[in-house]
Design an enzyme around this catalytic site. Structure first.
Site, mmCIF file in Angstrom:
data_model
loop_
_atom_site.group_PDB
_atom_site.id
_atom_site.type_symbol
_atom_site.label_atom_id
_atom_site.label_comp_id
_atom_site.label_asym_id
_atom_site.label_seq_id
_atom_site.Cartn_x
_atom_site.Cartn_y
_atom_site.Cartn_z
ATOM 1 N N CYS A 49 9.982 80.592 82.162
ATOM 2 C CA CYS A 49 11.193 80.738 82.993
ATOM 3 C C CYS A 49 11.257 82.515 83.252
ATOM 4 C CB CYS A 49 12.447 80.219 82.827
ATOM 5 S SG CYS A 49 13.216 80.649 81.400
ATOM 6 N N ASN A 71 13.339 83.602 79.227
ATOM 7 C CA ASN A 71 13.333 82.675 78.115
ATOM 8 C C ASN A 71 14.126 82.536 77.212
ATOM 9 O OD1 ASN A 71 10.982 82.783 75.125
ATOM 10 N ND2 ASN A 71 11.394 81.033 76.582
ATOM 11 N N CYS A 129 17.248 80.398 78.782
ATOM 12 C CA CYS A 129 17.870 79.212 79.292
ATOM 13 C C CYS A 129 16.966 78.306 79.660
ATOM 14 C CB CYS A 129 18.513 79.741 80.590
ATOM 15 S SG CYS A 129 19.845 81.010 80.381
ATOM 16 N N ARG A 130 16.450 78.210 80.820
ATOM 17 C CA ARG A 130 15.544 77.124 81.369
ATOM 18 C C ARG A 130 14.257 76.664 80.654
ATOM 19 N NH1 ARG A 130 14.769 79.329 87.375
ATOM 20 N NH2 ARG A 130 15.102 81.057 86.344
ATOM 21 N N SER A 131 13.460 77.553 79.834
ATOM 22 C CA SER A 131 12.324 77.389 79.382
ATOM 23 C C SER A 131 12.683 76.918 77.825
ATOM 24 C CB SER A 131 11.253 78.483 79.515
ATOM 25 O OG SER A 131 11.926 79.602 78.953
ATOM 26 N N ASP A 163 18.154 78.849 88.332
ATOM 27 C CA ASP A 163 18.771 79.412 87.199
ATOM 28 C C ASP A 163 20.231 79.656 86.815
ATOM 29 O OD1 ASP A 163 18.975 81.430 85.110
ATOM 30 O OD2 ASP A 163 18.040 83.198 85.898
#
Length: 163
Positions: free
Chosen positions: A9, A12, A14-16, A127
């Site tokens: 993401c 690195n 939150c999402r990933s 995001d």
């Protein structure tokens, strides 16, 4: 031979790392932990060395996922050792494909939600960083939904290697 997957993401945090944690759990549940290596990175290095966002950690913990995460930036040299690079949105997809030095490397980059048949045409995981906790919950739901299809695809690749 180990199959290597990296989720990417922006920062690195939150999402990933959320996708990394969820997919690691799916791989372990499937009995493939010794065959699949999972990590994550960001397209940028703004948060390098930081832990995952506390909201990410909280949502993961509440849903039974653990995370011991340290943010890092994706490096083009990693393509050589990776089998699959999973982008969390189309901006990451484009950035990663620009970093790829060969067509073979560019083909390793895929969107996570492409593995969720119910996703339709909107393949971006939004995001959640600038929003509230609901965005992190929504992110987790999208990651979980896509992880089933991703696991099936990775399993197929592993079986292809064994043949």
């Amino acid at each position: 031979m180990t199959y290597r997957v990296c989720f990417v993401c922006t920062g690195n945090i939150c999402r990933s790392p959320m996708a990394e944690s969820v997919f690691r759990a799916r791989v372990e549940e499937a009995g493939l932990a010794g065959l699949v290596e999972i990590d994550s990175a960001g397209t940028g290095g703004w948060h390098e060395g930081d832990a995952a966002d506390p909201r990410t950690v909280s949502v993961l913990d509440e849903h039974g996922y653990g995370t011991e995460h340290v943010a890092r930036q994706f490096q083009p040299s990693w393509f050589a050792r990776l089998d699959l690079v999973i982008a969390l949105d189309t901006g990451h997809l484009k950035a990663l494909r620009r970093l790829a030095s060969t067509e073979e490397d560019a083909l390793k980059v895929r969107l996570l939600r492409a593995y969720d048949p119910a996703a339709g045409d909107d393949l971006d995981v939004p995001d959640p960083y600038y929003g509230g906790r609901d965005g992190f919950e929504e992110c987790l739901e999208m990651v979980e939904a896509a992880s089933t299809g991703l696991l099936a695809a990775v399993r197929e690749q592993l079986e292809g290697r064994a043949a």
